[in-house]
Structures are given as C-alpha cells and as structure tokens.
Design an enzyme around this catalytic site. Structure first.
Site, PDB file in Angstrom:
ATOM      1  CD1 TRP A 117      -1.989  -2.286   2.036  1.00 29.31           C
ATOM      2  CD2 TRP A 117      -3.259  -1.376   0.418  1.00 29.31           C
ATOM      3  NE1 TRP A 117      -2.616  -2.833   1.418  1.00 29.31           N
ATOM      4  CE2 TRP A 117      -3.614  -2.488   0.174  1.00 29.31           C
ATOM      5  CE3 TRP A 117      -3.278  -0.336  -0.561  1.00 29.31           C
ATOM      6  CZ2 TRP A 117      -4.481  -2.590  -0.474  1.00 29.31           C
ATOM      7  CZ3 TRP A 117      -4.590  -0.912  -1.708  1.00 29.31           C
ATOM      8  CH2 TRP A 117      -4.887  -2.113  -1.909  1.00 29.31           C
ATOM      9  CG  ASP A 124      -2.999   4.271   4.589  1.00 30.68           C
ATOM     10  OD1 ASP A 124      -4.096   4.847   5.266  1.00 30.68           O
ATOM     11  OD2 ASP A 124      -1.964   4.180   3.946  1.00 30.68           O
ATOM     12  CE  LYS A 159      -8.069  -2.230   5.207  1.00 35.68           C
ATOM     13  NZ  LYS A 159      -8.013  -3.410   4.539  1.00 35.68           N
TER      14      LYS A 159
END
Lengths: 355, 355
Positions: free
Chosen positions: B100, B167, B191
């Site tokens: 990511w 992030d 999440k």
C-alpha cells in the site's frame, strides 16, 4: 408512510429498503453483514456483476462500452471527465442549462479551454437552450439531461459530430435513451438508482486514452474499466442497493414501462398546476421535466400555509430550491402515482380553503 | 454468529449493525429511510456534526486541524495528498513498508519527485524500516502506520522536521496517537471505523494552499474543509455507520481502553503462535501488529486441514494474503476477545490432532 417528493438523495422502492436493511444484519444467510465482508468475496462479486449486467440490459448498452460503478458523485465526474478527455491544448463544448452544468464547466476549465455554446442563464434557466452549433473541433460536447433545480429536461438530444458526454444523475433509468449516441454517460446514484456514495459511468472504450496527460489511477477511467470497478475497494453497500433498485426497475417492466408511469405522474401534476388558479408553472412548457415538477404560487404569501397542509398530509420534501422558490415535487421512479394524487388532492383542498 | 477475522471491509460492532439496519428502514422515527433523505436535512447534519465531534474527542485533535469525511478510500488519498501538498518542482519522502505504501508513492510520482528514503521490500516487508534520515527539503514525509498484508505496525513514529502524512486505514482508533505530530492523517473507513465508501482525513489547516497547482474542487482539501465535508453530497450511509461506530468506541472507554483490549488480544494470539510447534510467525517481533496477526505453518501441507477446522468452528476470513500465504487473523476493535480464544482453541485442537 410519507409521500417523499425530496429532490435527492431521493425516494427508493420500499422493498429495496427492506432487503437492504436485512443485508446490513445478515447478507445472503452468510451470518455476516454485507458491511463486513471482503469486496473480493464471491458473494459481493456476484452483486457487482449483476448490477453491471442489469445496466447493460435495461439501457441496451451496445458492445464497446464499459459500465463502471465509481466512488463519489457527479461532482467528481465534473473533474474526471475533462481529466480523461480534454487535451491541455484542446477545448470542450458545454451547454449551460443550470447550476450543475455551470459547476461541470467550471471544473473543465482546470484542464483546458471551455466553450459555452449555449446558455439559458439570462432567464434563470427556465428553458433548455436548443439553438446552437456544435463545434466539430471540440473534444466533446457536455450536456445535462435533467435540471433538478428548475424542473427542465432535455427531451430530444442533438445529433453531434463529436462525442457527447451527459450528466444523467436525475433521470437515468426514467426513460429510454440510445446509449450509442453518447461517448460517456454519468449519473450519481442518489436520485433514481440508489443511495449517495456511488456513480454510474457508461463510457465508450474507444474515446479513452487519447489525451497526453498522465492520469492518477483513481481518476483514470481506463484503470477502472480494466479492473471492472475493483481497482480499489468499491462502495459495497451503495452498489448493492443500486443493484436491488435495478432489479426492481426490471420487475416493473424496465425503463419503457417506467417512462410511461413517469409520464402519467408528471401529466397529472402539470395538469393540476395549469388548472389551479393558486399555482403557476415556472418553466417552458416544451422543456417540462418528468422528474422534477417546479411551481410557484400566484400569491407567495400563501406558501407557508400550503406547506403546512402538505406536512399534515405526510407530503415531504416539496419545498423549492432557494434559487427558484415555491415548490418542487420530485417524482422519481420509486414515487407511486398515489403520492402524486395525494399532492393533487392537497392542492385542490387548498384551493377550496382559499376561495 | 461468525468469528470474523476478515482483513477488510472488516468486522463492525453488532449493535452498530442493528442500528444501521433500522435506519435503512426508518431513520430517527422520520418515517423515511436514511437513504432517501436530503443530506441537507437537519437530521443528517446532526449525524455529520456528531461524527466530526467524536473524532476530535476520541483522538484529542488539537485546534488548527480540519476533520473531513470524504468520498472514496485510501486509494483516492494516494493521489489527493500529493495533488495538494507536493509542488511540481518539489519532492516528497516516502517510507516503503508494504504494497500500500508502494501504491501511495507511485501515485505521488504523477505530481512531483518522490524519494523513497527507506524500504523493507528486500525481505518481502517483514519489518518496518527505521534507520533513515528525513530530508528537510522534502514537502512531506509519508508513512503507513499498519501494514495489513504483512502484519507489521509502526509502534513509534519518528520525529520529523517536515509535515508527516500517514495512512492509518487499518489501525485508526485502535490506539492513542498524538495528532499534533502529523500534518495529515487519512484512513479508509472499512477496517476500524465503518463500511467502505468514506475516508476520514485530519489535516492541519496551515499546510494547505501552498502549492501553485490549480486543484479541481473535489480533489481540493481546502474546498472540503471550507464546506465542512458538504461541498458535494457526502456518502450519507457510510458516514452514519462510522458515527455509530465512533459512539461505540466512546462507550467502550475510548481508544486507550480499546488499545488495552487490542494488546490483550494480540498477545494471546502471538503467544500461541510462538508456543504451538505447528505454526510460526512471519515478521519481526518488535514490529508485530496488534491489528493483523500473520502466521504460516511449519508444514504448509496442513494448511487446508486447518482452514477446514476453522470453517467448522465459524472462524472466517483467516486466509493469508496471496503474497504472504498462510494465515492472517485481523483482530480489529470490534472483534471480541472470545473470538481470539476460539481461534487459539482451534490451533490447540489442531495440534492435538496432528501429534
């Protein structure tokens, strides 16, 4: 049950909402909520596949087009469209038929030249501009098919020598369209298709990849098309509810059948507006929308009392946009004709009371 | 009830799901679904206000920061961040701690120069790079606080002479953070916070508006900050469910209390992985994540049988990412410790069976 005339996020079919609520608790008997499963789970992939299939079937999308469900709403498309289609040294042609069209063309100016080829701004957008020449050297022509704020609708699309891009946020699936006439169609879900949070994009593949500009992945239609709207985690719930609504559209006989119903609803309401001396329409007769019916009062002092009467009868969402005033009855696909009759009855009762 | 160890979209509290389902049918006793009311209705404005207030309270956000709920997920932020903060002739520093982070830095390259100041790619990201110098002339430093795929977590943030952007998609609200140390924090909801379809952005106002580039409205943090996340129709439902989850976080005692629970859950599981001769951990001990616990088998041939046993015990979502293999138990805030015990029991039962 309320009679929901809200302009958007707007009314959705009752059975769709019931199924959506069930999926939030337990999706497909999985013992899990739709909100807490992977978007790569076969159960969700089936939802996305069915949603795309239903779009293709209901709108008779020809070969050579990609059907995408993207994040965000039409406002994101205002920028994504020129990002992908307007060369830095090129120009795009826009028809300015309302505030949303104006917002769309403003965003295009970040990317290239914009030519406003027609506007009805001078009359506060009470009609659809029709008398214009489409420049053959523009990258695309941008139109707005329905203008929610003013209650106008484009009933006949022009023949265009360049790709047509159209914002159909507020009348997608309300009538037949010929997709082959368009290069790109986009529609935020929250009027006729589903909840806020996803946007349908139908794009002719061959018009993509022609600008030199480098486009970040999330703003690049090609990336989304190549990944079947699964480049990133898609807005799972909004897509699911849209799919359920499309199933409902199909069960009602498709867009042709709904178009007939929509016409019956709008005709009944316009007839009453024209007949009832207390009310008057606001826009050009030939451009009247079948989705948003705007009207004002001969005597604006009575507005409050009429709103109160509507409220008593569970008629909600009928206050007009501040830039037009008066009333706006949004009569999207999911609004039953009985709700329209309830509103007409209220208008007639109000006339009786104010004789 | 399933034991949901899915990596995301991940588990949400049961009571949140029940309330969300109710709102889909009838929101706040309005006689309307949350999905079919205007985002300008006072009832939704109250939801958004409360969501922002809860973020500020739970993370002790200091003055001078804007709290935004935007469309899309972290992937959109990968591009929006450099769009707003990386000058065309400037550079940004990235720590590459996983796939990511790699995607984030690739998108930044569309806007300016990217300096990868540290990477653990050589070891398939089994540890968090720590030994690096932050270039004082970079526009910002980008970090990823938790790497779901590899099960690593940044337990101590560096002191940075330049704004830190992070992030936090997979560990926001799972532990205390000092927001004042950051220029910008972003987190896709799906999440620890809510369903897919919205992203939380916490941005220090003074770092915005410093690049020369013209930024289209929807990609411009300043526009969203000035309009309180209501420049466009926001993803109403995703924000509502996030607000409910934040209420739940508060009811559990806030992030400090949840951090303790999360630590108890991860410790119990890592202890079993270290003890059980059939299993082994995959990443550096000091970087072990409290959110995603990755482990493999000494004998990979037994993996299928263990997955089958898990399935029999209603343990779901435990298969590891294809780039790591084995297993990944995501133990987000909403996963009860009893689910972790069920998994540990299954591991011990499996050991007994395979003596």
């Amino acid at each position: 049950m309320k009679h929901n005339f809200g302009a958007g996020p707007g009314i959705l079919p009752h059975e769709v909402l019931k199924q959506a609520a069930q999926a939030v608790v337990d999706f497909n008997g999985m013992g899990l909520s739709l909100l807490e499963i992977s978007h790569r789970a076969p159960e969700f992939e089936a939802v996305l596949d069915e949603a795309v299939k239903l779009v293709k079937e209901l709108l008779e999308v020809p070969e050579g087009y990609s059907v995408l469900f993207l994040q965000g709403g039409a406002s994101t498309q205002f920028a994504m469209l020129p990002y992908n289609l307007l060369p830095a040294d090129g120009k795009a042609a826009y028809v300015e038929s309302g505030v949303w069209a104006n917002k769309a063309l403003k965003e295009a100016k970040f990317f290239g030249e914009v030519e406003v080829i027609a506007t009805s701004k001078d009359s506060n957008f009470t009609y659809i501009p029709k008398d214009y020449t489409i420049p053959a050297d523009a990258a695309y022509l941008h139109l707005t098919s329905n203008n929610t704020i003013y209650g106008t609708q484009l009933h006949e699309f022009p023949k265009s020598p360049i790709p047509m891009a159209c914002d159909m946020s507020s009348d997608i699936f309300s009538r037949k369209i010929n997709v082959a006439d368009f290069g790109l169609i986009y529609a935020g879900a929250q009027k006729n298709m589903g909840p806020a949070g996803t946007t349908l994009v139908i794009v002719k593949d061959e018009i993509l990849g022609k600008v030199d500009r480098k486009i970040p992945s999330m703003f690049n239609y090609k990336v989304h098309a190549e990944n079947g709207s699964m480049y990133n985690t898609p807005p799972v719930f909004a897509i699911y509810v849209s799919m359920l609504t499309l199933r409902w559209v199909k069960s009602k006989g498709g867009v042709a059948a709904l178009a007939q119903e929509n016409k019956a609803k709008s005709r009944a309401l316009y007839t009453e507006i024209d007949r009832n001396p207390l009310f008057k329409p606001v826009c050009a007769v030939e451009d009247r929308s079948d989705m948003n019916v705007c009207f004002v009062m001969e005597n604006p002092e009575l507005e409050k009392a009429f709103l109160k009467l509507c409220d008593d009868k569970d008629i909600v969402g009928i206050k007009g946009h501040r830039s037009v005033g008066g009333f706006r009855a949004s009569i999207y696909n999911a609004l039953p004709i009985t709700s329209v009759h309830t509103l007409i009855d209220a208008m007639q009762e109000f006339q009786e009371k104010n004789k």
